[in-house]
Scaffold this motif. Structure first.
Motif, PDB file in Angstrom:
ATOM      1  N   UNK A   1       0.844  -1.195   0.000  1.00 59.67           N
ATOM      2  CA  UNK A   1       0.000   0.000   0.000  1.00 59.67           C
ATOM      3  C   UNK A   1       0.887   1.256   0.000  1.00 59.67           C
ATOM      4  N   UNK A   2       1.415   1.597  -1.162  1.00 59.42           N
ATOM      5  CA  UNK A   2       2.382   2.696  -1.262  1.00 59.42           C
ATOM      6  C   UNK A   2       1.793   4.043  -0.884  1.00 59.42           C
ATOM      7  N   UNK A   3       0.542   4.298  -1.271  1.00 60.29           N
ATOM      8  CA  UNK A   3      -0.053   5.612  -1.002  1.00 60.29           C
ATOM      9  C   UNK A   3      -0.881   5.641   0.279  1.00 60.29           C
ATOM     10  N   UNK A   4      -0.970   4.518   0.983  1.00 60.34           N
ATOM     11  CA  UNK A   4      -1.630   4.485   2.281  1.00 60.34           C
ATOM     12  C   UNK A   4      -3.128   4.679   2.266  1.00 60.34           C
ATOM     13  N   UNK A   5      -3.805   4.378   1.136  1.00 57.86           N
ATOM     14  CA  UNK A   5      -5.256   4.565   1.085  1.00 57.86           C
ATOM     15  C   UNK A   5      -6.029   3.270   1.320  1.00 57.86           C
ATOM     16  N   UNK A   6      -5.322   2.196   1.664  1.00 60.41           N
ATOM     17  CA  UNK A   6      -5.919   0.885   1.962  1.00 60.41           C
ATOM     18  C   UNK A   6      -6.587   0.229   0.760  1.00 60.41           C
ATOM     19  N   UNK A   7      -6.370   0.760  -0.440  1.00 60.32           N
ATOM     20  CA  UNK A   7      -6.898   0.177  -1.674  1.00 60.32           C
ATOM     21  C   UNK A   7      -5.738  -0.266  -2.556  1.00 60.32           C
ATOM     22  N   UNK A   8      -5.976  -1.363  -3.258  1.00 57.25           N
ATOM     23  CA  UNK A   8      -4.954  -1.849  -4.183  1.00 57.25           C
ATOM     24  C   UNK A   8      -5.142  -1.127  -5.518  1.00 57.25           C
ATOM     25  N   UNK A   9      -4.315  -0.107  -5.760  1.00 52.99           N
ATOM     26  CA  UNK A   9      -4.469   0.716  -6.961  1.00 52.99           C
ATOM     27  C   UNK A   9      -3.131   1.367  -7.330  1.00 52.99           C
TER      28      UNK A   9
ATOM     29  N   UNK B   1       1.007  -6.547  -5.847  1.00 53.35           N
ATOM     30  CA  UNK B   1       0.271  -7.461  -4.975  1.00 53.35           C
ATOM     31  C   UNK B   1       0.717  -8.898  -5.245  1.00 53.35           C
ATOM     32  N   UNK B   2       0.402  -9.797  -4.287  1.00 54.56           N
ATOM     33  CA  UNK B   2       0.749 -11.210  -4.418  1.00 54.56           C
ATOM     34  C   UNK B   2      -0.457 -11.962  -4.992  1.00 54.56           C
ATOM     35  N   UNK B   3      -0.330 -12.448  -6.195  1.00 58.74           N
ATOM     36  CA  UNK B   3      -1.430 -13.141  -6.875  1.00 58.74           C
ATOM     37  C   UNK B   3      -1.478 -14.598  -6.409  1.00 58.74           C
ATOM     38  N   UNK B   4      -2.054 -14.793  -5.223  1.00 58.22           N
ATOM     39  CA  UNK B   4      -2.039 -16.120  -4.585  1.00 58.22           C
ATOM     40  C   UNK B   4      -2.919 -17.138  -5.299  1.00 58.22           C
ATOM     41  N   UNK B   5      -4.020 -16.699  -5.888  1.00 56.52           N
ATOM     42  CA  UNK B   5      -4.893 -17.650  -6.578  1.00 56.52           C
ATOM     43  C   UNK B   5      -4.656 -17.665  -8.089  1.00 56.52           C
ATOM     44  N   UNK B   6      -3.627 -16.987  -8.526  1.00 50.03           N
ATOM     45  CA  UNK B   6      -3.160 -17.037  -9.920  1.00 50.03           C
ATOM     46  C   UNK B   6      -4.248 -16.719 -10.940  1.00 50.03           C
ATOM     47  N   UNK B   7      -5.082 -15.701 -10.629  1.00 48.68           N
ATOM     48  CA  UNK B   7      -6.112 -15.307 -11.598  1.00 48.68           C
ATOM     49  C   UNK B   7      -5.791 -13.979 -12.294  1.00 48.68           C
ATOM     50  N   UNK B   8      -4.607 -13.430 -12.015  1.00 48.60           N
ATOM     51  CA  UNK B   8      -4.169 -12.234 -12.711  1.00 48.60           C
ATOM     52  C   UNK B   8      -4.735 -10.932 -12.200  1.00 48.60           C
ATOM     53  N   UNK B   9      -5.436 -10.950 -11.063  1.00 46.85           N
ATOM     54  CA  UNK B   9      -5.989  -9.709 -10.509  1.00 46.85           C
ATOM     55  C   UNK B   9      -5.991  -9.785  -8.990  1.00 46.85           C
TER      56      UNK B   9
ATOM     57  N   UNK C   1     -10.859 -11.290  -1.447  1.00 46.72           N
ATOM     58  CA  UNK C   1     -11.080 -12.589  -0.826  1.00 46.72           C
ATOM     59  C   UNK C   1     -10.411 -13.628  -1.725  1.00 46.72           C
ATOM     60  N   UNK C   2      -9.449 -14.367  -1.188  1.00 53.33           N
ATOM     61  CA  UNK C   2      -8.685 -15.291  -2.021  1.00 53.33           C
ATOM     62  C   UNK C   2      -9.397 -16.617  -2.239  1.00 53.33           C
ATOM     63  N   UNK C   3     -10.599 -16.765  -1.712  1.00 54.98           N
ATOM     64  CA  UNK C   3     -11.335 -18.015  -1.871  1.00 54.98           C
ATOM     65  C   UNK C   3     -11.641 -18.322  -3.325  1.00 54.98           C
ATOM     66  N   UNK C   4     -11.631 -19.618  -3.653  1.00 60.95           N
ATOM     67  CA  UNK C   4     -11.965 -20.069  -4.983  1.00 60.95           C
ATOM     68  C   UNK C   4     -13.346 -20.718  -4.963  1.00 60.95           C
ATOM     69  N   UNK C   5     -14.140 -20.444  -5.972  1.00 65.71           N
ATOM     70  CA  UNK C   5     -15.503 -20.955  -6.021  1.00 65.71           C
ATOM     71  C   UNK C   5     -15.494 -22.477  -6.114  1.00 65.71           C
TER      72      UNK C   5
ATOM     73  N   UNK D   1       3.912 -12.149  -8.490  1.00 66.80           N
ATOM     74  CA  UNK D   1       3.578 -10.733  -8.283  1.00 66.80           C
ATOM     75  C   UNK D   1       2.687 -10.195  -9.406  1.00 66.80           C
ATOM     76  N   UNK D   2       1.877  -9.203  -9.069  1.00 72.42           N
ATOM     77  CA  UNK D   2       1.055  -8.520 -10.068  1.00 72.42           C
ATOM     78  C   UNK D   2       0.991  -7.052  -9.730  1.00 72.42           C
ATOM     79  N   UNK D   3       0.388  -6.274 -10.596  1.00 68.92           N
ATOM     80  CA  UNK D   3       0.268  -4.841 -10.362  1.00 68.92           C
ATOM     81  C   UNK D   3      -1.199  -4.440 -10.315  1.00 68.92           C
ATOM     82  N   UNK D   4      -1.560  -3.675  -9.288  1.00 67.40           N
ATOM     83  CA  UNK D   4      -2.944  -3.214  -9.124  1.00 67.40           C
ATOM     84  C   UNK D   4      -3.276  -2.178 -10.174  1.00 67.40           C
ATOM     85  N   UNK D   5      -4.504  -2.199 -10.617  1.00 67.01           N
ATOM     86  CA  UNK D   5      -4.957  -1.219 -11.612  1.00 67.01           C
ATOM     87  C   UNK D   5      -5.254   0.108 -10.932  1.00 67.01           C
TER      88      UNK D   5
END
Length: 204
Positions: free
Chosen positions: A114-122, A127-135, A139-143, A200-204
């Motif tokens: 959280x580089x800008x400290x706004x608590x949002x991924x932007x 970020x760490x793409x733990x579920x490997x969905x590219x975003x 919630x890291x849960x999988x359906x 790793x991934x980058x927040x939009x």
């Protein structure tokens, strides 16, 4: 003569009970409907919780993952709830499952810087793409049911119309939504699959 008549009228108590009942009746019937409405909601909630607990236990078994078994389990839940009120349709019942590697992962967001400290991924934050969905996911849960030893959150929500018209007098909505959820770990019927590699991934 007038004095005698007026005195007799003021002492006459015939019909007093009817007048008193007319005053009390609205409050009494509102209270009665409120009790019935609350009782029915409590009953539906109890049946819903019981159905969810049974379904989650059945879902934790190895044969739950076989073709069609999940639908059978969910249909039993829907049938139990639909029997409670004629107004409840199949589409009024929402069922969701989310699987996690461990209990610690339940409802956990993916970690990010959280580089800008706004608590949002932007703003292109990493970020760490733990579920490997590219975003990034809150919630890291999988359906779905997941696999052996996975932790599964089972959620059921039902929306239906109240049985009694008290809501009109109290300014409440006609429909009510009840939810129930439970968390169980699948049986160890096989070796648990390894977690997806964290990329790793980058927040939009």
């Amino acid at each position: 003569m007038i004095y005698k008549i007026s005195k007799r009228v003021t002492r006459d108590e015939e019909g007093a009970t009817l007048v008193e009942f007319a005053i009390i009746a609205p409050v009494f019937f509102m209270l009665l409907m409120g009790i019935f409405d609350f009782g029915h909601i409590t009953y539906v909630k109890s049946i819903l919780n019981g159905a969810v607990q049974e379904a989650s236990r059945n879902s934790a078994l190895e044969n739950a993952a076989l073709a069609g078994n999940t639908d059978i389990i969910d249909d039993k839940v829907r049938t139990s709830i639909q029997n409670l009120a004629n107004s409840i349709e199949r589409d009024d019942i929402e069922i969701e499952r989310a699987s996690y590697f461990s209990f610690d992962d339940v409802n956990r967001p993916e970690a990010f810087t959280d580089s800008n400290g706004d608590s949002d991924c932007n703003n292109n934050e990493v970020f760490e793409d733990e579920n490997a969905n590219g975003q990034w996911d809150a919630d890291i849960g999988e359906e779905g049911l997941g696999g052996a030893r996975d932790v599964v959150v089972y959620n059921v929500a039902v929306t239906y119309d109240r049985l009694f018209p008290l809501y009109r007098l109290m300014g409440m909505p006609q429909s009510i939504k009840l939810t129930a959820s439970t968390v169980l770990q699948n049986q160890p019927y096989a070796q648990q699959a390894d977690q997806s590699p964290v990329t790793p991934g980058n927040c939009i």
